[in-house]
Structures are given as C-alpha cells and as structure tokens.
Design a protein around this motif. Structure first.
Motif, mmCIF file in Angstrom:
data_model
loop_
_atom_site.group_PDB
_atom_site.id
_atom_site.type_symbol
_atom_site.label_atom_id
_atom_site.label_comp_id
_atom_site.label_asym_id
_atom_site.label_seq_id
_atom_site.Cartn_x
_atom_site.Cartn_y
_atom_site.Cartn_z
ATOM 1 N N LYS A 1 -45.324 -33.761 -5.902
ATOM 2 C CA LYS A 1 -45.397 -33.929 -4.452
ATOM 3 C C LYS A 1 -46.449 -33.019 -3.807
ATOM 4 C CE LYS A 1 -40.833 -35.803 -3.487
ATOM 5 N NZ LYS A 1 -39.614 -35.718 -2.640
ATOM 6 N N GLN A 2 -46.803 -31.922 -4.458
ATOM 7 C CA GLN A 2 -47.798 -31.030 -3.877
ATOM 8 C C GLN A 2 -49.207 -31.565 -4.105
ATOM 9 O OE1 GLN A 2 -45.891 -30.332 -6.465
ATOM 10 N NE2 GLN A 2 -46.914 -29.025 -7.993
ATOM 11 N N SER A 3 -50.144 -31.093 -3.281
ATOM 12 C CA SER A 3 -51.537 -31.500 -3.423
ATOM 13 C C SER A 3 -52.140 -30.856 -4.661
ATOM 14 C CB SER A 3 -52.326 -31.094 -2.171
ATOM 15 O OG SER A 3 -53.697 -31.394 -2.333
ATOM 16 N N GLU B 1 -50.589 -37.392 -7.640
ATOM 17 C CA GLU B 1 -49.880 -37.037 -6.414
ATOM 18 C C GLU B 1 -48.939 -38.175 -5.995
ATOM 19 O OE1 GLU B 1 -52.612 -35.954 -3.371
ATOM 20 O OE2 GLU B 1 -53.456 -34.256 -4.491
#
Length: 300
Positions: A280-282, A223
């Motif tokens: 960038k996303q979880s 992440e």
C-alpha cells in the motif's frame, strides 16, 4: 590595443581550476588520488597552459605554427588531460594494458566533462554577480589560457566563487549520473488480469530477491493503487515472507496475474503468470515508478 598578461596569475588561475577539476573527477568517478598528486597534476596542466600561451604570443611561423596549433588545440589538450589523469590518480599494479588505457580514457573524458561543468558554472556565476563584483580577468581557464578582459576579483571573492562553483558542479555531475542510472533501470510494464490491462512505470530492482514460498518463482512488487485498476476482485492470494533492514520480518499478499509485458525501448519481453506482491505504500519517493521488478527479470 595592447594588453598586459601576468604569467603568474595565468599559472595560479589554471592551477586552482585544474585542481578543482581533478578533485571533481576524483569524487564523481570514485578514484584514489592523494592531494599531493592532484596538485602535481594541476601544476603540470597550469605549466602547459603558460607555455602554450607564451608560445602563441611569439607568433611562430611555418612548421612551428602548425605544431603550435596541434599543441594548444584539441590534440594537445587531450594529451595533456591524459597526462594529468596519469599523474593524479593511482592505479593497481599489474593491471593489464587494455584496462589501464581504458581507465586513462575514462579519466580523460571525466576531466573534459568536469572542466566543461565548472567552466559553465563559473561563467554563470560571473554574469550573476557582475553587478556586485568586478569581473576577474581570466588569463587562461580550461585550459586554453585566453585573456578575457575586465577587472579583478579579490582573493576572498575568488575563493568564494571557486567554492561555490565546485559545489554546484559536483551537484550537477552527481545528479546527472544518478538520473542516468535510474533511467537505465526504468522501464514500462503492461499488466493483464482477467481481460483487464494497465500500464505503469517499473524499476528493475537488483535488491529484490523475493521468491515464492517454494523458492521457484520470482516475486515482483506493485503498488496497491495500480493493482486495483485491474484486480477489483481475486480468488486466490498467497503470502510472501520478507525481511528488510530496520524492519521486523513480515509477509505481503501476492496475486498471480495473467501476464506481464516489460518494454525497454524497442525491446519487449513477456512473462506469463507473474507472481506480484501488493503493497500500500509508495515505492518511489518522487513517483517516477510504481512497481519493482525482481532482479531475475534482467537475466531472463
């Protein structure tokens, strides 16, 4: 004080609860067993519980008392559970004896676990609804057949409690199994880049087959929020093509760190210059991990 035990209720209560236990084992262990086989196995268990109860009422003495203790105690219960597993679940023909007994042992342990879960949930449901329903007199249970005293539940109330108990037991079993599987693949990872270090939770992702464009280096996924703590500025970035179900083909930026240390219990393994893709996303729905390790990390 004298008490009256209705042997037909003992049989029916054990039959229903043994059937639910076998059904729970079938679903959670993914066994194949037609309903008629589950019912036959449950009937065998209920009959055994009734015979053990009747025998204990007669209070045998001497050698018969010792035999009764073995039959109605843990040894007899284990043998009967194995018999129920053998009746309930079909197995491939021609299987070697070692695998056959291993599967029987697994199913037997599953029956004990399922009985413990359902028994605990049932006990909790009785206590929870004791103010609304009179307590059903359990003559038998999982599977000793001891009378517990009290009133009676209507058939509808019993069916509702049985359905609720099974649903709750299934949820608890599958949740515990999923948690165990996740914990098996979770580990702590230390990342280092240009003198900075950070640690995070990672998941060994057996579905991560990403490699560098030349196909020689496995790619891990991290992440962005974790990466920025050690990589405030990088000089070289490469782009890794990827393909996923339901999404168009794309690329993710990747950087080469100085090293990565994977910690699983007492085991520590260091990987020099790992290639790490940044997203960038979880990565975790519940925030339990922030990095996906390449599947090759397990075999190295």
């Amino acid at each position: 004080m004298n008490s009256t035990i209705y042997i037909d209720l003992v049989f029916l209560s054990n039959l229903s609860m043994d059937f639910l236990t076998l059904l729970l084992v079938k679903i959670c262990l993914k066994r194949y067993g037609p309903p008629v086989r589950l019912l036959a196995a449950a009937a065998a268990g209920a009959l055994w519980a009734c015979l053990a109860l009747l025998w204990s009422i007669n209070r045998p003495s001497g050698a018969l008392r010792i035999i009764l203790g073995l039959v109605s105690g843990i040894p007899g219960t284990a043998v009967m559970a194995a018999v129920m597993a053998w009746i309930a679940f079909e197995r491939k023909t021609g299987i070697c004896p070692r695998l056959f007994f291993k599967r029987i042992l697994q199913d037997t342990a599953g029956i004990f676990l399922g009985a413990a879960i359902l028994g605990g949930v049932w006990e909790g449901a009785e206590n929870l609804f004791a103010a609304s329903f009179s307590v059903w007199e359990e003559s038998g249970g999982f599977p000793s057949g001891e009378s517990r005293g009290g009133g009676t539940l209507s058939a509808a109330a019993f069916a509702a409690m049985a359905a609720g108990t099974f649903s709750a037991g299934r949820y608890l079993w599958l949740t515990a199994a999923e948690t165990g599987r996740k914990r098996r693949y979770l580990c702590r990872v230390k990342l280092a880049f240009q003198g900075r270090e950070t640690e995070t939770e990672a998941l060994l992702d057996t579905g991560n087959h990403l490699t560098s464009p030349d196909g020689k280096r496995p790619v891990h996924v991290l992440e962005y929020e974790v990466c920025r703590t050690i990589c405030s500025r990088v000089d070289r970035v490469c782009y890794i093509p990827y393909r996923s179900v339901g999404r168009q083909d794309g690329v993710i930026p990747a950087v080469t760190l100085d090293y990565m240390e994977i910690m699983r219990g007492e085991e520590r393994r260091r990987e020099e210059r790992p290639l790490v893709g940044i997203v960038k996303q979880s990565l975790s729905p519940d925030g339990s991990y922030h990095m996906l390790l390449n599947e090759k990390a397990e075999n190295e």
